[in-house]
Design an enzyme around this catalytic site. Structure first.
Site, PDB file in Angstrom:
ATOM      1  N   PHE A   1     -12.179 137.158  29.353  1.00 27.87           N
ATOM      2  CA  PHE A   1     -13.561 137.480  29.675  1.00 27.87           C
ATOM      3  C   PHE A   1     -13.761 137.815  31.127  1.00 27.87           C
ATOM      4  CE2 PHE A   1     -13.364 134.946  25.941  1.00 27.87           C
ATOM      5  CZ  PHE A   1     -14.178 135.640  25.072  1.00 27.87           C
TER       6      PHE A   1
ATOM      7  N   ASP B   1     -10.063 132.235  19.727  1.00 28.09           N
ATOM      8  CA  ASP B   1      -9.019 132.836  20.550  1.00 28.09           C
ATOM      9  C   ASP B   1      -8.059 131.769  21.064  1.00 28.09           C
ATOM     10  OD1 ASP B   1      -7.605 134.827  21.758  1.00 28.09           O
ATOM     11  OD2 ASP B   1      -8.948 135.052  23.477  1.00 28.09           O
TER      12      ASP B   1
END
Ligand SMILES: *[C@@H]1O[C@H](CO)[C@@H](O)[C@H](O)[C@H]1NC(C)=O
Ligand SMILES: *[C@@H]1O[C@H](CO)[C@@H](O)[C@H](O)[C@H]1NC(C)=O
Ligand SMILES: *[C@@H]1O[C@H](CO)[C@@H](O)[C@H](O)[C@H]1NC(C)=O
Ligand SMILES: *[C@@H]1O[C@H](CO)[C@@H](O)[C@H](O)[C@H]1NC(C)=O
Ligand SMILES: *[C@@H]1O[C@H](CO)[C@@H](O)[C@H](O)[C@H]1NC(C)=O
Ligand SMILES: *[C@@H]1O[C@H](CO)[C@@H](O)[C@H](O)[C@H]1NC(C)=O
Ligand SMILES: *[C@@H]1O[C@H](CO)[C@@H](O)[C@H](O)[C@H]1NC(C)=O
Ligand SMILES: *[C@@H]1O[C@H](CO)[C@@H](O)[C@H](O)[C@H]1NC(C)=O
Length: 902
Positions: free
Chosen positions: A610, A725
């Site tokens: 991210f 994830d």
């Protein structure tokens, strides 16, 4: 008699021996005699310790058998299932006239007691079908001794089957279980238990029992058993066409003799007039794959003139191929024994022995008696005694039936419904780790005996009619992680120790509605009536104070300050109640503060899914990791804030702690605790320059910690958080090598807007991605899959996708190796230490289950935690005792034994 007898002097075909059951029409009462036993004299045993059960016999009291004087009792005191039947035809003794049959349940057990733990016993079971049910076809079923296989029961042509086993008792009770294998209703006619002396048959011990195949008494027409044999072995008669040798002298038993064959058996033998002949004995037949044990008993009965007479035996084994005992001379009128141990039979399943004499011998071959056995490994673990007594109590209280018979855990395929256990194949007893009695119509109070199941990790009593209180003792169970009492009417207050564990995040409890307020201590009711309102008032006051306090702090923080948010505070915060923690807010930082903390994004330490991660210092010097989310978000600041608030509420020792955030629309950033030792991936691949290799126990520990963190996201958070994830790059290690999961909650919070970075367009990273997730929606089981891949990485040290052309994906690679039994080569070759293969196999099994193709086949994170915890315990205990297992497991084929008629 069955076609089991093959005693062949040269090539003559031999007729069957005479029927063994010649009745002596006199009653032998308390027959006692003194048997010579070297210099010792041991009084032959009376019936003391004998258990003789006439199954299905309904008479009120014992009766005496006319031929042996043995007293048979009805079986009602040993079993309470099954039904009594009479056979329609019985040409054997009275005890075969009735039987007990078991139309219901897969496993029905006789409980023989009293016996002494560690003592040796001979147990014999007899079955006469006798067309008791009018079906005209006899059933086939299995017989177990305790939790271990004994034999398959299959009637011979006479419609009868008898088997005996020499075994060591594991407790103060021996269970004999009849197991329905789907080929007819099990039944039993006779059950007999005889104590042996513990030094007898040393080849039988706690880990192996001897299932008798043959017990021949040569040279007589009469069967010998009790009272001639004080241990009530049944010696079947064999004469056939042999020359009979016999004597009226006693055959002496030397001190130290471990077989104590009765003189009456050894006083007769078979031989031949012609010296140059072979005798062939089929000692074992029809048992392919079995391991066998044979004892031949000898005593010379003919006084040979030493000057010119001799009998030198050559004994060949392995169907005549190996000369085992050359030039053997049996001692005159003294018992002697020759043993053949532990031979594994091949496909033919037969073992023949040949005896001839050496060329100088003047006398022919000879043998007095022979016993042959199949060696049975007793390698199923019995359940821990305390667990058994606790679960028996639970069974009694709830009046549970079904397959709740015999051992609760073992053998694995007959584990009680709703019970799960650990420790199969271990030398240690199996333990009950999970109890699921959901929707079984239970009523009444929750029994405190559940508290005696000290290895319990999960308890599900949901959807019953139980009433409270929840026993305090459940809060003391060290491994208990889940209690589900939802769907029960009136459970009442939650004991304090359970509340405490819930707050610490180590126990989750589901009950109807919100958990009621914690019961305080052990106050009596009167005191409680006064104290509870006081506590409520105090709590309300405290909460008001807290709100004011938090508001003040927030105002202060808003002004300027980021001091005091060290790791330590994160840890203490994780202990606060859920109610309280939702009021707490992570610290909000301004962009200017972020700039200062990171010294203008000076030191990049990683690049996550991210965004980029920078090292930072708070004003008090605490190191932090600042994740700056990449690109601007279209997501409103309000949504961002609510997601962050959600994440900041999630606290667990195995989750990376979110310390604060910055809401600046251009620079959304998250401030996390700093993890000194980087990612798990770095440690496995050795990327960190001077990192030491993670040891096996460290690796298992890290796997367990990561599993706990993930389990908390799935089961400790409401709503559950799916990580989406999980990978070895998202498992971070702190300075003490404690593993914590990073980036949880981000996929859900930001995947809409940050889809570009995600390799698949959905979520997750290639190699870790649930193969099911493309066609169905993501679930907890997708995380389980990814975790399974991480576990495989930990075991093998390999990344999920190796660049080598030999392998495709780690799952397939491990799977194929595992199926070919090649455990050793799955394990990371860098690990130089000795690894217990059994434990490694277990962990690989967990990983394989986690990475199953379909999500239904995967175990839950909770179960993963339980299994890994147990593995780690074993590893730690091995480490501490420095005991290393050689890791050999002996699997034996359960070939049916040849029936023998007694
Ligand atoms: C035992 O023998 C007695 C007489 O010798 C006879 O009356 C009795 O019926 C026999 N009992 C059995 C069970 O055969
Ligand atoms: C077996 O189960 C049936 C049906 O539940 C019952 O009627 C019968 O009494 C049971 N028989 C025994 C021997 O328990
Ligand atoms: C010994 O065997 C012979 C031949 O079978 C038999 O006649 C005799 O009675 C036996 N003697 C004893 C003591 O058993
Ligand atoms: C539970 O454990 C206690 C103490 O070990 C023992 O006294 C009690 O009998 C046990 N109860 C059951 C039902 O096993
Ligand atoms: C943090 O502080 C230490 C010394 O206190 C300093 O060496 C380091 O450069 C600082 N790092 C950042 C990113 O501010
Ligand atoms: C983990 O970090 C600590 C402190 O930074 C360091 O002393 C230790 O060597 C590291 N361990 C490994 C295995 O890298
Ligand atoms: C695989 O990777 C290793 C280390 O990254 C490298 O040394 C090796 O050459 C690579 N092999 C192939 C076939 O690419
Ligand atoms: C394994 O067993 C062999 C013999 O069976 C023994 O010599 C050896 O010491 C054992 N190894 C360990 C680690 O116990």
């Amino acid at each position: 008699m069955e076609g089991r007898l093959n005693h062949t002097p040269f090539t003559a075909t031999i007729g069957w021996p005479q029927p063994p059951h010649l009745f002596f029409f006199f009653v032998v009462l308390f027959f006692c005699k003194v048997q010579p036993f070297g210099t010792l004299f041991v009084q032959a045993q009376s019936q003391e310790g004998f258990i003789s059960v006439d199954c299905g016999f309904e008479g009120g009291s014992r009766y005496q058998d006319n031929s042996t004087g043995l007293e048979y009792s009805p079986d009602s005191q040993f079993i309470n299932t099954g039904e009594n039947r009479n056979v329609s035809e019985n040409r054997f003794s009275k005890r075969y006239g009735t039987l007990r049959s078991f139309p219901n349940g897969t496993r029905n057990c006789y409980r023989l007691s009293p016996v002494q733990s560690g003592n040796k016993y001979l147990i014999r079971a007899g079955f006469l079908y006798g067309n008791y049910d009018g079906q005209g076809s006899s059933p086939i079923f299995d017989l177990h001794i305790g939790v271990n296989f004994w034999t398959t029961v299959k009637m011979g042509s006479a419609g009868r089957f008898v088997s005996d086993i020499i075994t060591v008792s594991q407790g103060d009770l021996i269970q004999v279980c009849l197991v329905n294998t789907g080929t007819g209703t099990p039944f039993i006619s006779v059950l007999e238990l005889r104590p042996l002396l513990n030094f007898m048959y040393p080849f039988a011990n706690a880990s192996q029992s001897l299932v008798n195949q043959e017990r021949w008494n040569y040279g007589t027409g009469n069967q010998v058993r009790y009272p001639d044999d004080p241990y009530d072995r049944i010696w079947d008669a064999v004469t056939n066409d042999f020359l009979v040798l016999n004597t009226t002298n006693e055959v002496e038993v030397k001190a130290g003799d471990v077989f104590l064959v009765p003189s009456k058996v050894l006083r007769t033998a078979v031989s031949d007039t012609r010296p140059n002949l072979d005798m062939t004995i089929r000692a074992v037949s029809q048992s392919p794959g079995a391991r066998i044990y044979i004892v031949m008993h000898f005593a010379e009965l003919v006084k040979l003139n030493s000057a010119n007479e001799s009998r030198q035996l050559n004994i060949f084994g392995l169907n005549g191929q190996v000369l085992l005992f050359p030039n053997y001379i049996a001692p005159y009128l003294t018992a002697d024994h020759k043993e053949i141990m532990n031979v594994a039979l091949g496909g033919s399943g037969s073992y023949n022995i040949s005896i001839n004499v050496s060329s100088s011998s003047t006398h022919s071959y000879m043998i007095n008696a022979l016993e042959s056995f199949i060696v049975r490994q007793m390698n199923e673990s019995q359940t821990d005694d305390r667990d058994v007594s606790a679960i028996e109590d639970i069974k009694r209280v709830f009046r549970l039936t079904g397959n709740w018979e015999a051992d609760p855990c073992s053998p694995k395929e007959y584990t009680w419904k709703g019970v799960s256990c650990s420790g199969y194949g271990d030398s240690r007893p199996a333990r009950i780790i999970s109890l699921n009695l959901s929707s079984t119509g239970l009523d009444g109070k929750i029994p405190t005996s559940i508290g005696n199941l000290t290895a319990l990790a999960s308890l599900d009593l949901s959807n019953n009619y139980l009433i409270g209180p929840i026993p305090d003792i459940l809060g003391e169970l060290p491994y208990l992680q889940f209690i589900n009492l939802s769907g029960n009417e009136d459970i009442g207050v939650v004991p304090e120790n359970i509340c405490q564990k819930m707050l610490e995040g180590i126990l989750s409890l589901s009950i109807n509605g919100e958990p009621k307020q914690c019961k305080s201590g052990h106050n009596n009711n009167n005191k409680q009536k006064i104290i509870i309102p006081i506590i409520i008032v105090v709590i309300i006051l405290l909460m008001m104070l807290l709100v004011v306090f938090v508001w003040l702090i927030k105002r202060k923080r808003k002004k300027y300050s980021s001091q005091g948010f060290s790791n330590e505070q994160c840890i203490t915060r994780s202990r606060t109640t859920e109610e309280n923690s939702w009021k707490r807010k992570s610290v909000q930082f301004t962009y200017a503060e972020i700039l200062q903390i990171t010294q203008k994004f000076n030191h990049e330490i990683g690049k996550g899914g991210f965004g980029i991660v920078y090292l930072g210092n708070l004003t008090d010097g605490t190191k932090v990791a600042v994740k700056v989310l990449s690109s601007s978000s279209s997501q409103g600041s309000k949504e961002f804030q609510s997601e962050v608030l959600l994440l900041s509420r999630v606290h667990h020792k195995n989750l990376v702690c979110l310390l604060g955030y910055c809401e600046d629309i251009q620079h959304l950033s998250l401030v996390y605790e700093y993890m000194d030792n980087g990612t798990l991936r770095d440690h496995l691949s050795g990327d960190i320059h001077n990192s030491k290799l993670l040891s096996w126990s460290k690796r298992v520990n890290i796997a367990l910690q990561a599993a706990q963190g993930l389990d908390y996201l799935h089961n400790g958070c409401r709503p559950p958080i799916i990580h989406r994830d999980i990978k070895s790059n998202n498992i971070l290690l702190n300075c003490e090598l404690v593993a914590k999961i990073a980036d949880f909650g981000l996929s859900r919070a930001f995947s809409n807007d940050y889809a570009t970075h995600i390799t698949t367009g959905l979520a997750g990273t290639l190699g870790y991605l649930d193969p099911e997730c493309l066609n169905s929606k993501l679930s907890q089981k997708s995380d389980v899959y990814s975790f399974g891949i991480v576990l495989l990485e930990i075991i093998t040290g390999q990344p999920p996708h190796s660049n080598s052309t030999k392998r495709t994906h780690i799952v397939e690679w491990v799977h194929s190796k595992f199926q070919s039994g090649d455990i050793k080569n799955i394990i990371d070759p860098m690990l130089k230490e000795d690894i217990d293969i059994n434990i490694a196999r277990k962990i690989i099994e967990v990983a394989i289950s986690c990475t199953s193709k379909t999500s239904e086949e995967r175990m839950t994170m909770s179960n993963t935690v339980i299994h890994l915890k147990q593995c780690l315990e074993v590893i730690e205990s091995h480490k501490s005792s420095m005991q290393k297992s050689n890791g050999t497991l002996d699997f034996e084929s359960s070939a049916p034994t040849a029936p023998s008629d007694r």
